[in-house]
Design a protein around this motif. Structure first.
Motif, PDB file in Angstrom:
ATOM      1  N   HIS A 218       0.845  -1.210   0.000  1.00  0.00           N
ATOM      2  CA  HIS A 218       0.000   0.000   0.000  1.00  0.00           C
ATOM      3  C   HIS A 218       0.880   1.260   0.000  1.00  0.00           C
ATOM      4  CE1 HIS A 218      -3.361  -2.661   0.724  1.00  0.00           C
ATOM      5  NE2 HIS A 218      -2.654  -3.230   1.692  1.00  0.00           N
ATOM      6  N   GLU A 219       1.822   1.272  -0.885  1.00  0.00           N
ATOM      7  CA  GLU A 219       2.825   2.343  -0.922  1.00  0.00           C
ATOM      8  C   GLU A 219       2.304   3.551  -1.723  1.00  0.00           C
ATOM      9  OE1 GLU A 219       5.512   2.699   0.616  1.00  0.00           O
ATOM     10  OE2 GLU A 219       6.828   4.006  -0.550  1.00  0.00           O
ATOM     11  N   PRO A 220       2.285   4.747  -1.115  1.00  0.00           N
ATOM     12  CA  PRO A 220       1.784   5.931  -1.856  1.00  0.00           C
ATOM     13  C   PRO A 220       2.678   6.244  -3.057  1.00  0.00           C
ATOM     14  CG  PRO A 220       2.331   6.461   0.455  1.00  0.00           C
ATOM     15  CD  PRO A 220       2.771   5.064   0.231  1.00  0.00           C
ATOM     16  N   MET A 221       2.062   6.289  -4.221  1.00  0.00           N
ATOM     17  CA  MET A 221       2.856   6.525  -5.436  1.00  0.00           C
ATOM     18  C   MET A 221       3.303   7.976  -5.561  1.00  0.00           C
ATOM     19  SD  MET A 221       3.571   3.758  -6.826  1.00  0.00           S
ATOM     20  CE  MET A 221       4.176   4.240  -8.437  1.00  0.00           C
ATOM     21  N   ARG A 222       2.706   8.857  -4.744  1.00  0.00           N
ATOM     22  CA  ARG A 222       3.196  10.252  -4.791  1.00  0.00           C
ATOM     23  C   ARG A 222       4.653  10.321  -4.315  1.00  0.00           C
ATOM     24  NH1 ARG A 222      -0.013  10.182  -0.306  1.00  0.00           N
ATOM     25  NH2 ARG A 222       1.163  10.560   1.606  1.00  0.00           N
ATOM     26  N   CYS A 223       5.087   9.305  -3.569  1.00  0.00           N
ATOM     27  CA  CYS A 223       6.488   9.278  -3.109  1.00  0.00           C
ATOM     28  C   CYS A 223       7.426   8.724  -4.186  1.00  0.00           C
ATOM     29  CB  CYS A 223       6.627   8.411  -1.858  1.00  0.00           C
ATOM     30  SG  CYS A 223       5.574   8.951  -0.528  1.00  0.00           S
ATOM     31  N   HIS A 224       6.873   8.256  -5.298  1.00  0.00           N
ATOM     32  CA  HIS A 224       7.711   7.624  -6.326  1.00  0.00           C
ATOM     33  C   HIS A 224       7.527   8.260  -7.701  1.00  0.00           C
ATOM     34  CE1 HIS A 224       8.879   4.411  -3.546  1.00  0.00           C
ATOM     35  NE2 HIS A 224       7.662   4.567  -3.075  1.00  0.00           N
ATOM     36  N   THR A 225       6.855   9.414  -7.737  1.00  0.00           N
ATOM     37  CA  THR A 225       6.671  10.107  -9.014  1.00  0.00           C
ATOM     38  C   THR A 225       7.038  11.582  -8.835  1.00  0.00           C
ATOM     39  OG1 THR A 225       4.354  10.585  -8.491  1.00  0.00           O
ATOM     40  CG2 THR A 225       4.764   8.601  -9.796  1.00  0.00           C
ATOM     41  N   THR A 226       7.590  12.172  -9.868  1.00  0.00           N
ATOM     42  CA  THR A 226       8.011  13.576  -9.756  1.00  0.00           C
ATOM     43  C   THR A 226       6.818  14.533  -9.784  1.00  0.00           C
ATOM     44  OG1 THR A 226       8.406  13.627 -12.128  1.00  0.00           O
ATOM     45  CG2 THR A 226      10.316  13.182 -10.727  1.00  0.00           C
ATOM     46  N   PHE A 227       5.625  14.044 -10.178  1.00  0.00           N
ATOM     47  CA  PHE A 227       4.409  14.860 -10.066  1.00  0.00           C
ATOM     48  C   PHE A 227       3.992  14.995  -8.597  1.00  0.00           C
ATOM     49  CE2 PHE A 227       2.337  14.742 -14.484  1.00  0.00           C
ATOM     50  CZ  PHE A 227       2.225  16.122 -14.548  1.00  0.00           C
ATOM     51  N   ARG A 228       4.517  14.110  -7.766  1.00  0.00           N
ATOM     52  CA  ARG A 228       4.182  14.054  -6.335  1.00  0.00           C
ATOM     53  C   ARG A 228       2.677  13.915  -6.129  1.00  0.00           C
ATOM     54  NH1 ARG A 228       7.580  19.322  -5.330  1.00  0.00           N
ATOM     55  NH2 ARG A 228       9.568  18.613  -6.184  1.00  0.00           N
ATOM     56  N   ALA A 229       2.085  13.007  -6.925  1.00  0.00           N
ATOM     57  CA  ALA A 229       0.655  12.732  -6.812  1.00  0.00           C
ATOM     58  C   ALA A 229       0.445  11.249  -7.074  1.00  0.00           C
ATOM     59  CB  ALA A 229      -0.118  13.566  -7.832  1.00  0.00           C
ATOM     60  N   GLY A 230      -0.698  10.740  -6.656  1.00  0.00           N
ATOM     61  CA  GLY A 230      -1.018   9.339  -6.951  1.00  0.00           C
ATOM     62  C   GLY A 230      -1.235   8.524  -5.688  1.00  0.00           C
ATOM     63  N   GLY A 231      -2.208   7.614  -5.767  1.00  0.00           N
ATOM     64  CA  GLY A 231      -2.591   6.776  -4.626  1.00  0.00           C
ATOM     65  C   GLY A 231      -1.687   5.569  -4.438  1.00  0.00           C
TER      66      GLY A 231
END
Ligand SMILES: Cc1cc2nc3c(=O)[nH]c(=O)nc-3n(C[C@H](O)[C@H](O)[C@H](O)COP(=O)(O)OP(=O)(O)OC[C@H]3O[C@@H](n4cnc5c(N)ncnc54)[C@H](O)[C@@H]3O)c2cc1C
Length: 306
Positions: free
Chosen positions: A24-37
């Motif tokens: 359940h890892e937040p994808m905002r932490c792995h994208t440069t848009f800093r968004a995503g569930g």
């Protein structure tokens, strides 16, 4: 499917060290848009055997997977991704040089790769030093800037296919085009590549890279989250110019905004959701089409439901 997921959860914990798996890892932490569930599962493999093992297991239980590098060309839905994210990053970033050739694993950052090339007096990658992605993402997108494209340096790419076979593709088989390659629709995973460079003057290359990065800082809104140029360059036009001429500079949906510094960038001014970013992109596409009858297509890849 929930049973299989619980079982996969257990299997992951048995086969991978805790430091390289996430749930359940937040994808905002792995994208440069800093968004995503959240991603249901995420693994950071460190060799190709692990990548093959993961995809084989997913195939067996019918779980979908998606490979990412640095997430610098990716918008993930706020609802996240109900499968496995295979993140190829610094755990899978080995490099070796032989003569004018560099062999590198997919997770190496393009900035590091171009710097290492310069330090070995090898020319051909200076253009890529400011592109904030990995070699794998760069191969998929045929990343390019300032007149250079990754395809110009590629000799061959080692890939893992959907059946679990490892093959080596030549540059021609990679079918590179403008921001595209065979990797895009084939489900092939790039494992490593051999890049063929030319002898150069390391000091001059480092200066060139510095100058290109200065230009970037001057022209691009690097202080905000983004995925670089949001749209592809339509034939005969520049996306940023069309967007500016359509009067869309600064247009916002929540914290998502058409950058005032560079209209080709949609930025996250703080807490934009993926839905806000996506809605803004659609508005830009519609308004540019209405005004100029030019279709802007997204360069940014989408993952999940929008
Ligand atoms: C500030 C900024 C500036 C940018 N400037 C440029 C620029 O000048 N030129 C340019 O071309 N791009 C630019 N980009 C966009 C982006 O950096 C590139 O597209 C980059 O190549 C993406 O690499 P990544 O590792 O982040 O890929 P990700 O965003 O993680 O993934 C992008 C796509 O590649 C796929 N992928 C990733 N790794 C692999 C792999 N190993 N095998 C198969 N598929 C894979 C993913 O599934 C996804 O579909 C910029 C982005 C930002 C934020």
């Amino acid at each position: 499917m929930e049973d299989q997921k619980t079982e996969f959860d257990r299997w992951l914990k048995e086969h991978f060290p805790a430091a390289r798996i996430r749930f359940h890892e937040p994808m905002r932490c792995h994208t440069t848009f800093r968004a995503g569930g959240p991603a249901r599962f995420m693994v950071m493999p460190e060799n190709e055997e692990e990548i093959a093992l993961l995809t084989a297991r997913c195939r067996r239980i019918g779980l979908s997977w998606f490979v990412i590098g640095n997430g610098s060309n990716l918008l993930v839905s706020d609802r996240g991704y109900d499968g496995l994210i295979i993140k190829l990053g610094r755990q899978y970033a080995g490099m070796s040089t032989e003569g004018c050739e560099i062999r590198a694993q997919a997770g190496v950052m393009l900035s590091r790769l171009s710097r290492q090339a310069a330090l070995r007096d090898l020319a051909g990658l200076a253009f890529a030093s400011g592109i904030p992605g990995t070699l794998g993402g760069g191969l998929m997108m045929n990343a390019g800037a300032y007149g250079g494209e990754l395809s110009q340096a590629v000799k061959s790419v080692r890939v893992l296919d959907g059946e679990g076979q490892i093959r080596t593709l030549t540059k021609e088989q990679m079918k590179f085009g403008y921001r595209t390659s065979v990797l895009k629709e084939s489900g092939l995973i790039a494992l490593e590549a051999v890049l063929s460079l030319t002898p150069g003057d390391g000091k001059r290359l480092l200066l060139e890279m510095e100058e290109l990065n200065r230009k970037r800082r001057e022209k691009q809104p690097l202080e905000y989250g983004s995925a670089g140029s949001t749209f592809k360059r339509p034939a005969g036009y520049f996306a940023g110019q069309l967007i500016e001429q359509a009067g869309l500079k600064g247009l916002s949906v929540g914290d998502a905004q058409v950058s005032e510094k560079h209209c080709g960038f949609v930025i996250n001014r703080g807490n934009a959701s993926a839905a806000e970013i996506y809605t803004l992109c659609r508005m830009v596409q519609e308004r540019v089409y209405k005004q100029f009858q030019v279709e802007l297509t997204m360069e940014v890849r989408l993952l999940g439901e929008f």
